[in-house]
Design a protein around this motif. Structure first.
Motif, PDB file in Angstrom:
ATOM      1  N   ALA A  57       0.755  -1.673   0.039  1.00 36.20           N
ATOM      2  CA  ALA A  57      -0.344   0.297  -0.251  1.00 36.20           C
ATOM      3  C   ALA A  57       0.737   1.616   0.017  1.00 36.20           C
ATOM      4  CB  ALA A  57      -1.004  -0.238   1.256  1.00 36.20           C
ATOM      5  N   GLU A  58       2.105   0.614   0.785  1.00 33.49           N
ATOM      6  CA  GLU A  58       3.027   2.100   1.072  1.00 33.49           C
ATOM      7  C   GLU A  58       3.118   2.914  -0.726  1.00 33.49           C
ATOM      8  OE1 GLU A  58       5.573   1.993   4.493  1.00 33.49           O
ATOM      9  OE2 GLU A  58       3.710   2.718   5.910  1.00 33.49           O
ATOM     10  N   MET A  59       3.920   1.616  -1.040  1.00 35.83           N
ATOM     11  CA  MET A  59       4.546   1.688  -1.990  1.00 35.83           C
ATOM     12  C   MET A  59       3.125   2.316  -3.379  1.00 35.83           C
ATOM     13  SD  MET A  59       7.206  -1.959  -2.337  1.00 35.83           S
ATOM     14  CE  MET A  59       6.176  -2.660  -3.303  1.00 35.83           C
ATOM     15  N   LEU A  60       2.534   2.071  -3.335  1.00 39.82           N
ATOM     16  CA  LEU A  60       1.172   2.109  -4.507  1.00 39.82           C
ATOM     17  C   LEU A  60       1.276   3.529  -4.410  1.00 39.82           C
ATOM     18  CD1 LEU A  60      -0.721  -0.835  -4.163  1.00 39.82           C
ATOM     19  CD2 LEU A  60       0.119   0.258  -6.111  1.00 39.82           C
ATOM     20  N   ILE A  61       1.203   3.795  -2.855  1.00 37.89           N
ATOM     21  CA  ILE A  61       0.854   5.383  -2.537  1.00 37.89           C
ATOM     22  C   ILE A  61       1.332   6.215  -3.335  1.00 37.89           C
ATOM     23  CG2 ILE A  61       0.707   7.090  -0.495  1.00 37.89           C
ATOM     24  CD1 ILE A  61      -1.375   4.827   1.267  1.00 37.89           C
ATOM     25  N   ILE A  62       2.443   6.408  -2.746  1.00 32.05           N
ATOM     26  CA  ILE A  62       4.740   6.883  -3.068  1.00 32.05           C
ATOM     27  C   ILE A  62       4.284   6.905  -4.974  1.00 32.05           C
ATOM     28  CG2 ILE A  62       6.984   6.758  -3.463  1.00 32.05           C
ATOM     29  CD1 ILE A  62       6.671   5.638  -0.693  1.00 32.05           C
ATOM     30  N   GLY A  63       4.126   5.844  -5.634  1.00 34.16           N
ATOM     31  CA  GLY A  63       4.193   5.591  -6.419  1.00 34.16           C
ATOM     32  C   GLY A  63       2.590   6.793  -7.287  1.00 34.16           C
ATOM     33  N   TYR A  64       2.095   6.983  -7.086  1.00 35.03           N
ATOM     34  CA  TYR A  64       0.507   7.582  -6.913  1.00 35.03           C
ATOM     35  C   TYR A  64       0.405   9.207  -6.843  1.00 35.03           C
ATOM     36  CZ  TYR A  64      -4.800   9.168  -7.719  1.00 35.03           C
ATOM     37  OH  TYR A  64      -5.726   9.480  -8.065  1.00 35.03           O
ATOM     38  N   GLN A 105       7.406  26.543  -8.934  1.00 33.61           N
ATOM     39  CA  GLN A 105       7.002  26.143  -9.138  1.00 33.61           C
ATOM     40  C   GLN A 105       6.171  24.089  -8.925  1.00 33.61           C
ATOM     41  OE1 GLN A 105       7.473  26.125 -13.837  1.00 33.61           O
ATOM     42  NE2 GLN A 105       5.884  24.677 -14.065  1.00 33.61           N
ATOM     43  N   ILE A 106       7.893  24.617  -8.133  1.00 32.85           N
ATOM     44  CA  ILE A 106       8.268  23.142  -7.648  1.00 32.85           C
ATOM     45  C   ILE A 106       7.734  23.259  -6.623  1.00 32.85           C
ATOM     46  CG2 ILE A 106      10.759  22.092  -6.015  1.00 32.85           C
ATOM     47  CD1 ILE A 106      12.180  23.249  -8.137  1.00 32.85           C
ATOM     48  N   HIS A 107       7.010  24.301  -5.300  1.00 32.12           N
ATOM     49  CA  HIS A 107       6.030  24.367  -4.407  1.00 32.12           C
ATOM     50  C   HIS A 107       5.607  24.290  -5.301  1.00 32.12           C
ATOM     51  CE1 HIS A 107       4.916  25.614  -0.274  1.00 32.12           C
ATOM     52  NE2 HIS A 107       5.271  26.532  -0.947  1.00 32.12           N
ATOM     53  N   ILE A 108       4.940  24.411  -5.272  1.00 34.12           N
ATOM     54  CA  ILE A 108       3.517  23.921  -5.987  1.00 34.12           C
ATOM     55  C   ILE A 108       3.208  22.702  -6.910  1.00 34.12           C
ATOM     56  CG2 ILE A 108       1.770  24.431  -8.635  1.00 34.12           C
ATOM     57  CD1 ILE A 108       2.474  27.475  -7.937  1.00 34.12           C
ATOM     58  N   LEU A 109       3.793  21.665  -7.125  1.00 34.66           N
ATOM     59  CA  LEU A 109       4.461  21.025  -7.740  1.00 34.66           C
ATOM     60  C   LEU A 109       4.335  19.600  -6.036  1.00 34.66           C
ATOM     61  CD1 LEU A 109       6.544  20.241 -10.875  1.00 34.66           C
ATOM     62  CD2 LEU A 109       4.394  20.154 -10.651  1.00 34.66           C
ATOM     63  N   SER A 110       5.010  20.119  -5.589  1.00 35.05           N
ATOM     64  CA  SER A 110       5.103  19.919  -3.751  1.00 35.05           C
ATOM     65  C   SER A 110       3.807  19.321  -3.392  1.00 35.05           C
ATOM     66  CB  SER A 110       6.052  20.064  -3.084  1.00 35.05           C
ATOM     67  OG  SER A 110       5.752  19.881  -1.889  1.00 35.05           O
ATOM     68  N   ILE A 111       2.601  20.843  -3.337  1.00 40.25           N
ATOM     69  CA  ILE A 111       1.811  20.707  -3.182  1.00 40.25           C
ATOM     70  C   ILE A 111       0.514  19.289  -3.927  1.00 40.25           C
ATOM     71  CG2 ILE A 111      -0.662  22.077  -2.875  1.00 40.25           C
ATOM     72  CD1 ILE A 111       1.410  24.833  -2.128  1.00 40.25           C
ATOM     73  N   TYR A 112       0.928  19.521  -5.187  1.00 41.99           N
ATOM     74  CA  TYR A 112      -0.078  18.809  -5.303  1.00 41.99           C
ATOM     75  C   TYR A 112       0.461  17.094  -5.254  1.00 41.99           C
ATOM     76  CZ  TYR A 112      -1.717  15.627  -9.870  1.00 41.99           C
ATOM     77  OH  TYR A 112      -2.545  15.642 -11.177  1.00 41.99           O
ATOM     78  N   LYS A 113       1.678  16.912  -5.097  1.00 42.95           N
ATOM     79  CA  LYS A 113       1.717  15.521  -4.547  1.00 42.95           C
ATOM     80  C   LYS A 113       1.346  15.322  -2.883  1.00 42.95           C
ATOM     81  CE  LYS A 113       5.999  12.838  -3.743  1.00 42.95           C
ATOM     82  NZ  LYS A 113       6.621  12.319  -2.774  1.00 42.95           N
ATOM     83  N   ASP A 114       1.361  16.540  -2.145  1.00 43.92           N
ATOM     84  CA  ASP A 114       0.501  16.097  -0.940  1.00 43.92           C
ATOM     85  C   ASP A 114      -1.457  15.736  -1.001  1.00 43.92           C
ATOM     86  OD1 ASP A 114       3.074  17.153   0.417  1.00 43.92           O
ATOM     87  OD2 ASP A 114       2.723  18.990   1.080  1.00 43.92           O
ATOM     88  N   ILE A 115      -1.746  16.578  -2.888  1.00 43.33           N
ATOM     89  CA  ILE A 115      -3.665  16.492  -2.635  1.00 43.33           C
ATOM     90  C   ILE A 115      -3.646  14.959  -3.178  1.00 43.33           C
ATOM     91  CG2 ILE A 115      -4.677  16.884  -4.389  1.00 43.33           C
ATOM     92  CD1 ILE A 115      -3.140  19.653  -4.140  1.00 43.33           C
ATOM     93  N   LEU A 116      -1.852  14.482  -3.785  1.00 38.00           N
ATOM     94  CA  LEU A 116      -2.209  13.270  -5.130  1.00 38.00           C
ATOM     95  C   LEU A 116      -2.315  12.098  -3.377  1.00 38.00           C
ATOM     96  CD1 LEU A 116      -0.882  13.470  -8.154  1.00 38.00           C
ATOM     97  CD2 LEU A 116      -2.892  13.054  -7.525  1.00 38.00           C
ATOM     98  N   THR A 117      -1.703  12.271  -2.274  1.00 39.16           N
ATOM     99  CA  THR A 117      -1.204  11.720  -1.821  1.00 39.16           C
ATOM    100  C   THR A 117      -2.116  10.932  -0.873  1.00 39.16           C
ATOM    101  OG1 THR A 117       0.947  11.976  -1.461  1.00 39.16           O
ATOM    102  CG2 THR A 117       0.040  10.586   0.834  1.00 39.16           C
ATOM    103  N   ALA A 118      -2.853  12.163  -0.134  1.00 38.74           N
ATOM    104  CA  ALA A 118      -4.196  12.249   0.123  1.00 38.74           C
ATOM    105  C   ALA A 118      -5.367  11.345  -0.393  1.00 38.74           C
ATOM    106  CB  ALA A 118      -4.654  13.765   1.158  1.00 38.74           C
ATOM    107  N   GLU A 119      -5.732  12.201  -1.818  1.00 40.70           N
ATOM    108  CA  GLU A 119      -6.685  11.112  -2.626  1.00 40.70           C
ATOM    109  C   GLU A 119      -6.296   9.531  -2.507  1.00 40.70           C
ATOM    110  OE1 GLU A 119      -6.522  11.148  -6.983  1.00 40.70           O
ATOM    111  OE2 GLU A 119      -7.688  12.778  -6.211  1.00 40.70           O
ATOM    112  N   ILE A 120      -5.241   9.331  -3.032  1.00 43.91           N
ATOM    113  CA  ILE A 120      -5.043   7.644  -2.768  1.00 43.91           C
ATOM    114  C   ILE A 120      -4.666   6.697  -0.886  1.00 43.91           C
ATOM    115  CG2 ILE A 120      -2.734   7.744  -3.420  1.00 43.91           C
ATOM    116  CD1 ILE A 120      -4.392   4.967  -4.308  1.00 43.91           C
ATOM    117  N   GLN A 121      -5.072   7.727  -0.548  1.00 44.80           N
ATOM    118  CA  GLN A 121      -4.489   6.946   0.705  1.00 44.80           C
ATOM    119  C   GLN A 121      -6.162   6.838   0.873  1.00 44.80           C
ATOM    120  OE1 GLN A 121      -2.150  10.527   3.083  1.00 44.80           O
ATOM    121  NE2 GLN A 121      -0.733   8.337   3.455  1.00 44.80           N
ATOM    122  N   GLU A 122      -6.211   8.391   0.790  1.00 44.68           N
ATOM    123  CA  GLU A 122      -8.466   8.339   1.440  1.00 44.68           C
ATOM    124  C   GLU A 122      -9.269   7.111   0.700  1.00 44.68           C
ATOM    125  OE1 GLU A 122     -12.269  10.887   1.130  1.00 44.68           O
ATOM    126  OE2 GLU A 122     -10.670  11.018   0.108  1.00 44.68           O
TER     127      GLU A 122
END
Length: 136
Positions: free
Chosen positions: A61-68, A108-125
């Motif tokens: 699950a952690e690997m899939l979350i990281i990948g996502y 832009q790196i900061h924005i992509l980092s925020i997007y990564k956090d959003i994707l992490t929350a999405e797949i974890q949910e």
């Protein structure tokens, strides 16, 4: 999507992701085996299948979350990926001519980092909801 197709997409994506080693964190979307949306769908499908057969464990699950969530680091083209990778290594004591450009890239790196956090929350949910609803 069949589970075999999902597994192949995830495996091929894993190969592309394995090239994301510091300092080459950002890559071009053209390095992906298919669209980011298809990769997301493959991961969803795979999570559901692993739960169905009772084989979704914490490490997987952690690997899939990281990948996502790492899909956020695949950007429009190779030139942008190269610029972002270089900017991520640059310290703030720049020549004045380059400060604005580097500041924009770091934003832009900061924005992509925020997007990564959003994707992490999405797949974890999604994973948590699937686990909750799985009658095993």
């Amino acid at each position: 999507m069949t589970i075999e197709t999902a597994e192949k997409i995830i495996k091929d994506y894993g190969k592309a992701l394995s090239n994301s080693i510091s300092p080459r964190v950002f890559q071009s979307r053209s390095d992906l085996p298919c669209s980011a949306a298809r990769i997301k769908f493959a991961i969803y499908r795979y999570v559901i299948e692993l739960l169905r057969i009772g084989q979704l464990n914490k490490a997987t699950a952690e690997m899939l979350i990281i990948g996502y969530s790492s899909l956020s680091f695949f950007v429009d083209n190779q030139d942008l990926a190269t610029a972002l990778n270089k900017a991520s290594e640059i310290k703030d004591d720049l020549h004045p001519d380059r400060q604005l450009e580097v500041r924009r890239l770091k934003e832009q790196i900061h924005i992509l980092s925020i997007y990564k956090d959003i994707l992490t929350a999405e797949i974890q949910e999604f994973v948590m909801e699937c686990i909750k609803n799985n009658p095993q």
